[in-house]
Each structure stands twice: as structure tokens, then as C-alpha cells.
Design a protein around this motif. Structure first.
Motif, PDB file in Angstrom:
ATOM      1  N   ALA A  73       0.879  -1.259  -0.135  1.00  0.00           N
ATOM      2  CA  ALA A  73       0.000   0.037   0.111  1.00  0.00           C
ATOM      3  C   ALA A  73       0.876   1.291   0.004  1.00  0.00           C
ATOM      4  O   ALA A  73       0.474   1.929  -0.677  1.00  0.00           O
ATOM      5  CB  ALA A  73      -0.901   0.128   1.198  1.00  0.00           C
ATOM      6  N   VAL A  74       1.946   1.296   0.716  1.00  0.00           N
ATOM      7  CA  VAL A  74       2.738   2.223   0.723  1.00  0.00           C
ATOM      8  C   VAL A  74       3.386   2.686  -0.775  1.00  0.00           C
ATOM      9  O   VAL A  74       3.651   3.670  -1.094  1.00  0.00           O
ATOM     10  CB  VAL A  74       3.845   1.960   1.976  1.00  0.00           C
ATOM     11  CG1 VAL A  74       5.076   3.420   1.651  1.00  0.00           C
ATOM     12  CG2 VAL A  74       3.358   2.523   3.244  1.00  0.00           C
ATOM     13  N   SER A  75       3.867   1.635  -1.128  1.00  0.00           N
ATOM     14  CA  SER A  75       4.246   1.553  -2.678  1.00  0.00           C
ATOM     15  C   SER A  75       3.121   2.184  -3.564  1.00  0.00           C
ATOM     16  O   SER A  75       3.690   3.007  -4.195  1.00  0.00           O
ATOM     17  CB  SER A  75       4.789   0.084  -3.230  1.00  0.00           C
ATOM     18  OG  SER A  75       5.170   0.335  -4.365  1.00  0.00           O
TER      19      SER A  75
ATOM     20  N   ARG B  85       3.311  13.066   4.348  1.00  0.00           N
ATOM     21  CA  ARG B  85       2.175  12.157   3.509  1.00  0.00           C
ATOM     22  C   ARG B  85       2.176  10.719   3.975  1.00  0.00           C
ATOM     23  O   ARG B  85       1.007  10.080   4.616  1.00  0.00           O
ATOM     24  CB  ARG B  85       2.309  12.372   2.218  1.00  0.00           C
ATOM     25  CG  ARG B  85       1.239  11.774   1.451  1.00  0.00           C
ATOM     26  CD  ARG B  85       1.242  12.597  -0.109  1.00  0.00           C
ATOM     27  NE  ARG B  85       0.014  12.118  -0.716  1.00  0.00           N
ATOM     28  CZ  ARG B  85       0.090  11.140  -1.623  1.00  0.00           C
ATOM     29  NH1 ARG B  85       1.128  10.474  -1.879  1.00  0.00           N
ATOM     30  NH2 ARG B  85      -1.067  10.654  -2.226  1.00  0.00           N
ATOM     31  N   ILE B  86       3.249   9.977   4.153  1.00  0.00           N
ATOM     32  CA  ILE B  86       3.616   8.664   4.215  1.00  0.00           C
ATOM     33  C   ILE B  86       3.334   8.229   5.707  1.00  0.00           C
ATOM     34  O   ILE B  86       2.462   7.479   6.107  1.00  0.00           O
ATOM     35  CB  ILE B  86       4.725   7.997   3.796  1.00  0.00           C
ATOM     36  CG1 ILE B  86       5.003   8.319   2.135  1.00  0.00           C
ATOM     37  CG2 ILE B  86       5.078   6.490   4.373  1.00  0.00           C
ATOM     38  CD1 ILE B  86       6.530   8.179   1.898  1.00  0.00           C
ATOM     39  N   LEU B  87       4.035   9.235   6.735  1.00  0.00           N
ATOM     40  CA  LEU B  87       3.687   9.032   7.989  1.00  0.00           C
ATOM     41  C   LEU B  87       2.183   8.939   8.292  1.00  0.00           C
ATOM     42  O   LEU B  87       1.803   8.360   9.221  1.00  0.00           O
ATOM     43  CB  LEU B  87       4.607  10.165   8.667  1.00  0.00           C
ATOM     44  CG  LEU B  87       4.724  10.376   9.979  1.00  0.00           C
ATOM     45  CD1 LEU B  87       5.790   9.280  10.607  1.00  0.00           C
ATOM     46  CD2 LEU B  87       5.450  11.757  10.634  1.00  0.00           C
ATOM     47  N   ALA B  88       1.513   9.939   7.685  1.00  0.00           N
ATOM     48  CA  ALA B  88       0.192  10.357   8.157  1.00  0.00           C
ATOM     49  C   ALA B  88      -0.653   9.100   7.777  1.00  0.00           C
ATOM     50  O   ALA B  88      -1.818   8.831   8.425  1.00  0.00           O
ATOM     51  CB  ALA B  88      -0.413  11.681   7.702  1.00  0.00           C
ATOM     52  N   LYS B  89      -0.575   8.654   6.404  1.00  0.00           N
ATOM     53  CA  LYS B  89      -1.394   7.488   5.983  1.00  0.00           C
ATOM     54  C   LYS B  89      -1.106   6.099   6.699  1.00  0.00           C
ATOM     55  O   LYS B  89      -2.137   5.283   6.438  1.00  0.00           O
ATOM     56  CB  LYS B  89      -1.256   7.578   4.562  1.00  0.00           C
ATOM     57  CG  LYS B  89      -1.909   8.863   3.705  1.00  0.00           C
ATOM     58  CD  LYS B  89      -1.746   8.818   2.163  1.00  0.00           C
ATOM     59  CE  LYS B  89      -2.010  10.095   1.644  1.00  0.00           C
ATOM     60  NZ  LYS B  89      -3.378  10.551   1.830  1.00  0.00           N
TER      61      LYS B  89
ATOM     62  N   TYR C 261       8.509   7.076  -1.722  1.00  0.00           N
ATOM     63  CA  TYR C 261       7.783   6.056  -1.482  1.00  0.00           C
ATOM     64  C   TYR C 261       8.665   4.706  -1.701  1.00  0.00           C
ATOM     65  O   TYR C 261       8.521   3.528  -1.226  1.00  0.00           O
ATOM     66  CB  TYR C 261       6.604   5.976  -2.530  1.00  0.00           C
ATOM     67  CG  TYR C 261       5.920   7.125  -2.279  1.00  0.00           C
ATOM     68  CD1 TYR C 261       4.895   7.344  -1.652  1.00  0.00           C
ATOM     69  CD2 TYR C 261       6.147   8.345  -3.248  1.00  0.00           C
ATOM     70  CE1 TYR C 261       4.006   8.520  -1.461  1.00  0.00           C
ATOM     71  CE2 TYR C 261       5.282   9.600  -2.903  1.00  0.00           C
ATOM     72  CZ  TYR C 261       4.389   9.678  -2.059  1.00  0.00           C
ATOM     73  OH  TYR C 261       3.651  10.652  -1.667  1.00  0.00           O
ATOM     74  N   SER C 262       9.674   4.777  -2.728  1.00  0.00           N
ATOM     75  CA  SER C 262      10.477   3.608  -2.680  1.00  0.00           C
ATOM     76  C   SER C 262      11.470   3.447  -1.634  1.00  0.00           C
ATOM     77  O   SER C 262      11.776   2.331  -1.101  1.00  0.00           O
ATOM     78  CB  SER C 262      11.361   3.686  -4.113  1.00  0.00           C
ATOM     79  OG  SER C 262      10.564   4.006  -5.206  1.00  0.00           O
ATOM     80  N   ILE C 263      11.924   4.757  -1.140  1.00  0.00           N
ATOM     81  CA  ILE C 263      12.888   4.415   0.164  1.00  0.00           C
ATOM     82  C   ILE C 263      11.909   3.903   1.314  1.00  0.00           C
ATOM     83  O   ILE C 263      12.573   2.944   1.957  1.00  0.00           O
ATOM     84  CB  ILE C 263      13.084   6.045   0.614  1.00  0.00           C
ATOM     85  CG1 ILE C 263      14.116   6.604  -0.518  1.00  0.00           C
ATOM     86  CG2 ILE C 263      13.817   6.191   1.700  1.00  0.00           C
ATOM     87  CD1 ILE C 263      14.355   8.002  -0.502  1.00  0.00           C
ATOM     88  N   THR C 264      10.634   4.338   1.700  1.00  0.00           N
ATOM     89  CA  THR C 264      10.037   3.794   2.693  1.00  0.00           C
ATOM     90  C   THR C 264       9.534   2.479   2.612  1.00  0.00           C
ATOM     91  O   THR C 264       9.768   1.549   3.520  1.00  0.00           O
ATOM     92  CB  THR C 264       8.913   4.716   3.233  1.00  0.00           C
ATOM     93  OG1 THR C 264       8.150   5.095   2.024  1.00  0.00           O
ATOM     94  CG2 THR C 264       9.111   5.708   4.155  1.00  0.00           C
ATOM     95  N   THR C 265       9.318   2.042   1.228  1.00  0.00           N
ATOM     96  CA  THR C 265       8.984   0.865   1.035  1.00  0.00           C
ATOM     97  C   THR C 265      10.148  -0.335   1.296  1.00  0.00           C
ATOM     98  O   THR C 265      10.200  -1.464   1.898  1.00  0.00           O
ATOM     99  CB  THR C 265       8.726   0.613  -0.476  1.00  0.00           C
ATOM    100  OG1 THR C 265       7.382   1.464  -0.841  1.00  0.00           O
ATOM    101  CG2 THR C 265       8.002  -0.937  -1.005  1.00  0.00           C
TER     102      THR C 265
END
Ligand code: COA
Length: 388
Positions: free
Chosen positions: A105-107, A130-134, A211-215
């Protein structure tokens, strides 16, 4: 074959290899100290909130009132999921591991960002937020869907911790539970160059998007050697079941060279300071929730293990009580690692942003030990196995 002229040192596991200078986190593993941006974890746990801590990690300083308001309002505005991402989560098999769901989903979030790639610091931070919040919305939506319940929209104006518990159950959480969850998020937000942070840093060094970094970070945290120890520690406590059985369990496990989960650490050679904080909350929660048996069993395991491991540098780590805390806050066991990720995104993105300030592509080497110059055999002449 070109001979290797210099002596080569292989740093398997990269123990004690420094990959960058950093101002984000300092662990003094001999003195039981942990600092985020110079502030001790004890001070942060006593006085800060997860939002303040995330701001501190990402920007480098503690926010003023107006900076914190702006930060939390932005998190609130980013919290709801794009309908496409929610639909995607609804399509996943119910039995999926929540970490696999989170990774996918993060991706997918990156597909709905009109400009995922950016060189601009402000925009990079924006994507981190954005990622942190979602992430809490993703985890709770999947948990509800797999339990045949309707996902709950974020309420807004709640902390990340309270919003998570609210979206999980549909009820506004008890303030004490929210506080404990908040402290647990602070304690998990950052821990220097651990495996998942390193994975994020490697991905950042290629100039990939947030997004790639956090994935990459989520995929790395997924493994049981990194994110799964809290689950294993809780399972041990449940399996032992009663304080009176702790001594036999520990003695037998150690005699069979089995590791006691929630003990030992690559960096801490004394008490993990996060363990001390979580143990206190685990005790208080146990009393409040009438689950003293669970806590007493964990303490009995700890006492026996400390007795048997006396004289060694193996001490309780953060995971010895975090699983118990998450369990008593009503989370299913397989949500523990996603909760860890929900908090660690602050640290991952802070390190990626810091590394990109003076980037160098991370490209280590492998020492080649194979052959060269083999003749390319026609298919009918091949043995179909590895030759000595
Ligand atoms: N219980 C019993 N013995 C342990 C132990 C534990 N939890 N952790 C380490 N040891 C022992 C090892 O068996 C080894 O003994 P040996 O030298 O007689 O073989 C010695 O301590 C060194 O172990 P090693 O794996 O090299 O240490 P490390 O510093 O690399 O290990 C961990 C760090 C975290 C991988 C390890 O302590 C562990 O597996 N702990 C349990 C899982 C856990 O709680 N992980 C969460 C970490 S936050």
C-alpha cells in the motif's frame, strides 16, 4: 583474472562500519543512553509527543507552537486514504500478513502522488509527512477489513497514537492508553543505522523517491531478525503462562542454546533505556486492565534470565515489554511490526533526507571467489549441477 592487490577485509554484517556522519541519533550502548538530535529518550518520553518527536527527527529542532500546529494540521489533512488505495487494500487476501499489505500500500501511494520524484527538500519532507500520516490509516483499514468490519475514517485533531487506536476500534481511546501508545511510538521512532534505516539510505542514495525509500524500509523491517522480536517475546510469555514456570523455561531454553527473546542487542551491552520506560508502562497497564498475570510472568522470565546470564552483556531490550504493551492496548500480534513501522518512518525519512544533503551512491563490493574463463558448453554436454 585480475589479482586483488590490496588485502581485503570483509565486513560481514557491516558490524562497526560507519556509512555516514549524522546528527540524528546517538546510542551509548555501554552507558544505557539514547539521544534523538541531542535530547535523551527519557526526556522525550516524559515531555514530548510523537508528533513533536517526528518533527524533531525530520527538521532537526523542537517545533514552536505554530510550527507544531502546522505540522499536525498537515498530518491530519494527509491522513485519509485515496479511494483507489483503499479499494486496493479491500482486494488483498484477508489472510495477508499486515506487513505485506503495508509494503504494497505504501508503494501504491506513490502512484497517486502527481510528483513522486523531487530534489527539493521542502517537497521531500512533504512526502515523508504524507506517508507518516497515511500509514495508521492503511494498517487499521486492513485490520478492520480482515475482521469483516468497515474501515473507519480518521476523526482528525487526534494524535497519531490516538487516531490509530480510534481507527482500529471505532471508539475514542482512553487517554491513558493513547498516552502509552504515544510513548511507545516515540521510543520506536529512531535507532541510528539499523538494517531498515540502512536499506532506506541505500535506496535514497540512488536518488529514488520517498515511496521507494520507505518501501525498502518496510521490506527490511519485515524480517524476524529485525521487526519480529516483540511478537516472539510476547509468545514466550504466553507460552510460559505463569510466573512459577519461568525458571524452568529459562533454564531449559538456555541449556538447549535457545535465545531468550527480548534479550541481547548488537549495540547495547547493558540496559536498553527504552526497556526501562516500557516496563513501567507495562506494569501500570497490567494493573489497569486486570492482566497482572501476564506482566508478572514477563518479570519472572526477566529475573530468571538475568540470573542465568549474569556476567554476560545480555540484558533486556526494548522488545521484552513492547509486545506486552501493544497486546494490552488491544492490538493483534501481527500488528506489532506494522506499528513499529508507523513510528520508524520518522527516523527512516530523516536519515534519507540527511543523507541526500551530501549524497554519494552506496555501492560496496563483493570479493569474487569463483572461476573465470570457463568454456561455454553446448546444452547436450552440460552436467546440470555445480562443478567443484
Ligand atoms: N538469549 C540467550 N543468549 C543470547 C541472546 C539471548 N537473547 N542473545 C545473544 N546471546 C548469546 C549468543 O548465543 C552468543 O553466545 P555464544 O557466544 O556462546 O554463541 C552471544 O550471546 C553473542 O551472540 P550474537 O548473536 O553474536 O550477539 P549479537 O550482539 O549479534 O546479537 C541479537 C544481537 C539481538 C541478534 C541477539 O541478542 C538476539 O538474537 N536476541 C534475541 C532476539 C531479540 O530480542 N531481538 C531484538 C533486538 S532489539
Amino acid at each position: 583474472m585480475t589479482a586483488i592487490r590490496e588485502p581485503v577485509v570483509i565486513h560481514k554484517g557491516l558490524d562497526n562500519v560507519y556509512v555516514k556522519e549524522s546528527k540524528i541519533c546517538f546510542i551509548d550502548g555501554d552507558a544505557s543512553k539514547l539521544f534523538y538530535r541531542g535530547y535523551s529518550i527519557d526526556e522525550l518520553a516524559d515531555h514530548s509527543t510523537f508528533e513533536e518527536t517526528a518533527f524533531l527527527l525530520i527538521y532537526g529542532w523542537l517545533p514552536t507552537t505554530s510550527q507544531l500546529e502546522g505540522f499536525t494540521q498537515k498530518l491530519d489533512s494527509y491522513r485519509p486514504l485515496e479511494p483507489e488505495v483503499l479499494r486496493l487494500i479491500q482486494e488483498f487476501p484477508e489472510q495477508s500478513d499486515p506487513m505485506d499489505v503495508l509494503r504494497t500500500a505504501v508503494s501504491a501511494l506513490g502512484l497517486y502522488d502527481p510528483q513522486p520524484m523531487t530534489d527539493e527538500l521542502k517537497l521531500r519532507i512533504d512526502k515523508a509527512m504524507r506517508i507518516l500520516a497515511k500509514v495508521p490509516t492503511i494498517i487499521t483499514a486492513f485490520d478492520r477489513i480482515r475482521n469483516h468490519k468497515v474501515p473507519i475514517q480518521p476523526k482528525g485533531q487526534l494524535t497519531q497514537a490516538a487516531e490509530f487506536l480510534y481507527m482500529l476500534t471505532g471508539n475514542e481511546p482512553d487517554p491513558y492508553d493513547s498516552h502509552v501508545m504515544d510513548v511507545a511510538l516515540i521510543l520506536h521512532a529512531e535507532h541510528e543505522m539499523n538494517a531498515s534505516t540502512f536499506a532506506c539510505t541505500v535506496t535514497a542514495s540512488t536518488l529514488a523517491d520517498m515511496y521507494s525509500i520507505t518501501t525498502s524500509g518496510i521490506g527490511t523491517l519485515r524480517g524476524p531478525l529485525h521487526g519480529g522480536a516483540n511478537e516472539a517475546a510476547l509468545r514466550t510469555v504466553l507460552e510460559v503462562g505463569d510466573p512459577s514456570r519461568a525458571e524452568n523455561y529459562v533454564a531449559d531454553a538456555l541449556a538447549r542454546k535457545k535465545r531468550i527473546m527480548g534479550f541481547g542487542h548488537r549495540v547495547y551491552k547493558t540496559w536498553d533505556p527504552r526497556y526501562l520506560i516500557l516496563k513501567k508502562f507495562a506494569g501500570e497497564l497490567a494493573t489497569r486492565k486486570g492482566q497482572s498475570g501476564l506482566f508478572d510472568t514477563a518479570v519472572a522470565i526477566e529475573t530468571s534470565a538475568r540470573k542465568h546470564l549474569e556476567g554476560t552483556p545480555i540484558f533486556p531490550n526494548v522488545d521484552s515489554y513492547s509486545g506486552i504493551v501493544f497486546h494490552m492496548l488491544g492490538n493483534q500480534t501481527d500488528l506489532f511490526t506494522p506499528i513499529f513501522a508507523m513510528s520508524r518512518i520518522a527516523g527512516w525519512t530523516a536519515h534519507a533526507i540527511e543523507y541526500l544533503e551530501s549524497n554519494r551512491l552506496i555501492r560496496p563490493k563483493a570479493l569474487y571467489m569463483g572461476k573465470t574463463g570457463l568454456p561455454y558448453l553446448p546444452i547436450e554436454s552440460r552436467t546440470g549441477r555445480l562443478e567443484a
